[in-house]
Design an enzyme around this catalytic site. Structure first.
Site, PDB file in Angstrom:
ATOM      1  N   MET A 114     -11.824  -6.201   4.266  1.00 22.14           N
ATOM      2  CA  MET A 114     -11.019  -5.370   5.378  1.00 22.14           C
ATOM      3  C   MET A 114     -11.057  -5.900   6.508  1.00 22.14           C
ATOM      4  SD  MET A 114     -10.243  -2.691   3.345  1.00 22.14           S
ATOM      5  CE  MET A 114      -9.471  -1.981   4.964  1.00 22.14           C
ATOM      6  N   ASP A 121      -4.763   3.864  -2.107  1.00 20.44           N
ATOM      7  CA  ASP A 121      -5.846   4.210  -0.867  1.00 20.44           C
ATOM      8  C   ASP A 121      -6.236   5.505  -1.136  1.00 20.44           C
ATOM      9  OD1 ASP A 121      -5.975   1.633   0.700  1.00 20.44           O
ATOM     10  OD2 ASP A 121      -4.096   2.073   1.199  1.00 20.44           O
ATOM     11  N   HIS A 166      -8.154   1.266  -4.228  1.00 16.72           N
ATOM     12  CA  HIS A 166      -9.316   0.997  -3.384  1.00 16.72           C
ATOM     13  C   HIS A 166      -9.948   2.452  -2.864  1.00 16.72           C
ATOM     14  CE1 HIS A 166      -9.853  -0.132   1.148  1.00 16.72           C
ATOM     15  NE2 HIS A 166     -10.820   0.130   0.721  1.00 16.72           N
ATOM     16  N   ASP A 217      -6.886  -6.697   3.396  1.00 21.34           N
ATOM     17  CA  ASP A 217      -6.160  -5.218   3.611  1.00 21.34           C
ATOM     18  C   ASP A 217      -6.409  -4.957   5.026  1.00 21.34           C
ATOM     19  OD1 ASP A 217      -5.327  -2.951   3.238  1.00 21.34           O
ATOM     20  OD2 ASP A 217      -6.947  -2.213   1.920  1.00 21.34           O
ATOM     21  N   GLY A 218      -5.085  -4.634   5.506  1.00 22.69           N
ATOM     22  CA  GLY A 218      -5.228  -4.181   6.756  1.00 22.69           C
ATOM     23  C   GLY A 218      -4.543  -5.147   7.934  1.00 22.69           C
ATOM     24  N   GLY A 219      -3.393  -4.601   8.637  1.00 21.37           N
ATOM     25  CA  GLY A 219      -2.560  -5.141   9.580  1.00 21.37           C
ATOM     26  C   GLY A 219      -2.070  -6.328   9.275  1.00 21.37           C
ATOM     27  N   MET A 225     -12.089   4.535  -0.946  1.00 18.47           N
ATOM     28  CA  MET A 225     -12.844   4.792   0.330  1.00 18.47           C
ATOM     29  C   MET A 225     -13.373   6.315   0.345  1.00 18.47           C
ATOM     30  SD  MET A 225      -9.911   3.182   2.644  1.00 18.47           S
ATOM     31  CE  MET A 225      -8.674   3.224   1.448  1.00 18.47           C
ATOM     32  N   SER A 262       0.884  -1.262   0.009  1.00 15.57           N
ATOM     33  CA  SER A 262      -0.108  -0.161  -0.141  1.00 15.57           C
ATOM     34  C   SER A 262       0.794   1.308   0.000  1.00 15.57           C
ATOM     35  CB  SER A 262      -0.700   0.099   1.134  1.00 15.57           C
ATOM     36  OG  SER A 262      -1.555   1.399   1.296  1.00 15.57           O
ATOM     37  N   GLY A 319      -9.284   3.563   6.940  1.00 11.55           N
ATOM     38  CA  GLY A 319      -9.004   5.086   7.336  1.00 11.55           C
ATOM     39  C   GLY A 319      -7.636   5.357   7.592  1.00 11.55           C
ATOM     40  N   PHE A 320      -6.763   4.368   7.997  1.00 11.01           N
ATOM     41  CA  PHE A 320      -5.466   4.708   8.231  1.00 11.01           C
ATOM     42  C   PHE A 320      -4.655   3.208   8.365  1.00 11.01           C
ATOM     43  CE2 PHE A 320      -8.357   7.024  10.863  1.00 11.01           C
ATOM     44  CZ  PHE A 320      -7.876   8.353  10.849  1.00 11.01           C
ATOM     45  N   GLY A 321      -3.203   3.541   7.992  1.00 11.52           N
ATOM     46  CA  GLY A 321      -2.421   2.291   8.042  1.00 11.52           C
ATOM     47  C   GLY A 321      -2.031   2.082   9.240  1.00 11.52           C
ATOM     48  N   GLY A 322      -1.205   1.107   9.383  1.00  9.00           N
ATOM     49  CA  GLY A 322      -0.657   0.784  10.625  1.00  9.00           C
ATOM     50  C   GLY A 322      -1.482   0.166  11.795  1.00  9.00           C
ATOM     51  N   HIS A 352      -1.063  -1.243  -4.174  1.00  7.17           N
ATOM     52  CA  HIS A 352      -2.126  -0.992  -3.682  1.00  7.17           C
ATOM     53  C   HIS A 352      -2.374   0.606  -3.337  1.00  7.17           C
ATOM     54  CE1 HIS A 352      -5.999  -1.894  -1.381  1.00  7.17           C
ATOM     55  NE2 HIS A 352      -5.519  -1.165  -0.857  1.00  7.17           N
ATOM     56  N   MET A 376      -8.890   8.319  -0.061  1.00 12.08           N
ATOM     57  CA  MET A 376      -9.780   8.672   1.107  1.00 12.08           C
ATOM     58  C   MET A 376     -10.338   9.830   0.978  1.00 12.08           C
ATOM     59  SD  MET A 376      -7.707   6.982   4.208  1.00 12.08           S
ATOM     60  CE  MET A 376      -6.781   5.298   4.049  1.00 12.08           C
ATOM     61  N   GLY A 428       1.013  -2.520   4.126  1.00 11.79           N
ATOM     62  CA  GLY A 428       1.570  -1.024   4.080  1.00 11.79           C
ATOM     63  C   GLY A 428       2.798  -0.981   5.043  1.00 11.79           C
ATOM     64  N   SER A 429       2.527  -0.972   6.443  1.00 16.81           N
ATOM     65  CA  SER A 429       3.471  -0.636   7.407  1.00 16.81           C
ATOM     66  C   SER A 429       4.416  -1.862   7.362  1.00 16.81           C
ATOM     67  CB  SER A 429       2.749  -0.385   8.828  1.00 16.81           C
ATOM     68  OG  SER A 429       1.675  -1.208   9.006  1.00 16.81           O
TER      69      SER A 429
HETATM   70  C1  DX5 Z   1      -6.579   1.218   5.379  1.00 22.53           C
HETATM   71  C2  DX5 Z   1      -5.900   0.925   3.997  1.00 22.53           C
HETATM   72  C3  DX5 Z   1      -5.244   0.103   4.151  1.00 22.53           C
HETATM   73  C4  DX5 Z   1      -3.678   0.400   4.602  1.00 22.53           C
HETATM   74  C5  DX5 Z   1      -2.840  -0.836   5.065  1.00 22.53           C
HETATM   75  O1  DX5 Z   1      -7.745   2.011   5.501  1.00 22.53           O
HETATM   76  O2  DX5 Z   1      -6.977   0.541   3.068  1.00 22.53           O
HETATM   77  O3  DX5 Z   1      -4.812  -0.367   2.589  1.00 22.53           O
HETATM   78  O4  DX5 Z   1      -2.893   1.479   3.868  1.00 22.53           O
HETATM   79  O5  DX5 Z   1      -1.902  -0.518   5.830  1.00 22.53           O
HETATM   80  P1  DX5 Z   1      -1.241  -1.674   6.900  1.00 22.53           P
HETATM   81  O6  DX5 Z   1      -1.077  -2.585   6.270  1.00 22.53           O
HETATM   82  O7  DX5 Z   1      -0.274  -0.830   7.864  1.00 22.53           O
HETATM   83  O8  DX5 Z   1      -2.515  -1.861   7.927  1.00 22.53           O
HETATM   84 ZN    ZN Z   2      -6.430  -0.328   1.215  1.00 21.96          ZN
END
Ligand code: DX5
Ligand code: ZN
Length: 233
Positions: free
Chosen positions: A152, A50, A81, A190-192, A83, A21, A157-160, A48, A52, A212-213
């Protein structure tokens, strides 16, 4: 028929794609970061993206000019993606800016069937996704009309953020439903996503993992991608 006791137990049938991401990359050098993702030693499969809008999710990320710049910088499949509220208003713009796949949230539109149809009419891969609190039944009516289903595994909304463990069971159920339909759609998470849960998700039936992270960490995307690949091996 007697099964071979030496045969490996339920290993993932398909090679899982990795989709870093860009939300977690260093934006002061996005072109270089995209170049690092293509590193021949341990390349990413997709990028990917994102998007928003500060309404559908409580954060604003980036939009069309950044996607267009990423498109110019990289030949990677751009997995976008959305959002955003009422994504149908912008599908054509994102397609023209360089998206290869467009994924819309079932909660963001009154007309999910129309939205996925529009994406396909634009010649792009159509994806549908849903928040962790939305019942899986919400996407079931369009499973036969999409090229990708995204689970999801955090609240978008946020990475990490921390992975929500119930997501594994949701992947398993969707894998079952897609197989029943004979669908070849990708099943993305997607996510964590980290090396600690990647294998579990692949075994549950995921075919694409967004990260992402855990990719854009302090030691760079190459090391992050390699750790995920090793976890999947
Ligand atoms: C969250 C995004 C994800 C996010 C994933 O809203 O859709 O794509 O960037 O980041 P990590 O892998 O750090 O959870
Ligand atoms: Zn995403």
């Amino acid at each position: 028929m007697i099964s071979d006791p030496a045969a490996p137990a339920a290993s993932p049938a398909r090679r899982v794609k990795l989709a870093p991401s860009l939300l977690s990359c260093d934006f002061t050098q996005m072109g270089e970061e995209l170049g690092r993702l293509a590193d021949a030693d341990c390349p990413a499969d997709w990028a990917h993206v994102d998007v928003m809008d500060g309404l559908f999710v409580p954060n604003i990320s980036f939009g069309l000019p950044i996607l267009a710049a990423a498109r110019r910088a990289s030949p990677l499949f751009m997995d976008v993606h959305l959002m955003i509220e009422r994504p149908e208003r912008y599908l054509r713009d994102f397609a023209e800016a360089g998206a290869d796949g467009l994924t819309v949230h079932v909660e963001s539109t009154q007309h999910i069937h129309r939205a996925v149809g529009m994406i396909r009419e634009l010649g792009k891969r159509a994806g549908v996704t849903l928040n962790p609190g939305t019942p899986l039944e919400a996407v079931r009516p369009v499973l036969g009309d999409v090229d990708l289903v995204l689970v999801m595994s955090v609240n978008p909304g946020f990475g990490g953020q921390k992975f929500i463990p119930q997501s594994v069971e949701r992947v398993r159920t969707l894998r079952h439903w897609l197989d029943e339909l004979g669908s070849e759609a990708e099943l993305e998470v997607d996510g964590g996503v980290t090396p600690a849960n990647a294998r579990l998700l692949a075994d549950a039936g995921a075919t694409v993992l967004v990260a992402g992270s855990s990719v854009f960490g302090p030691d760079g995307p190459h090391a992050g991608l390699r750790r995920l690949r090793e976890a999947l091996a």
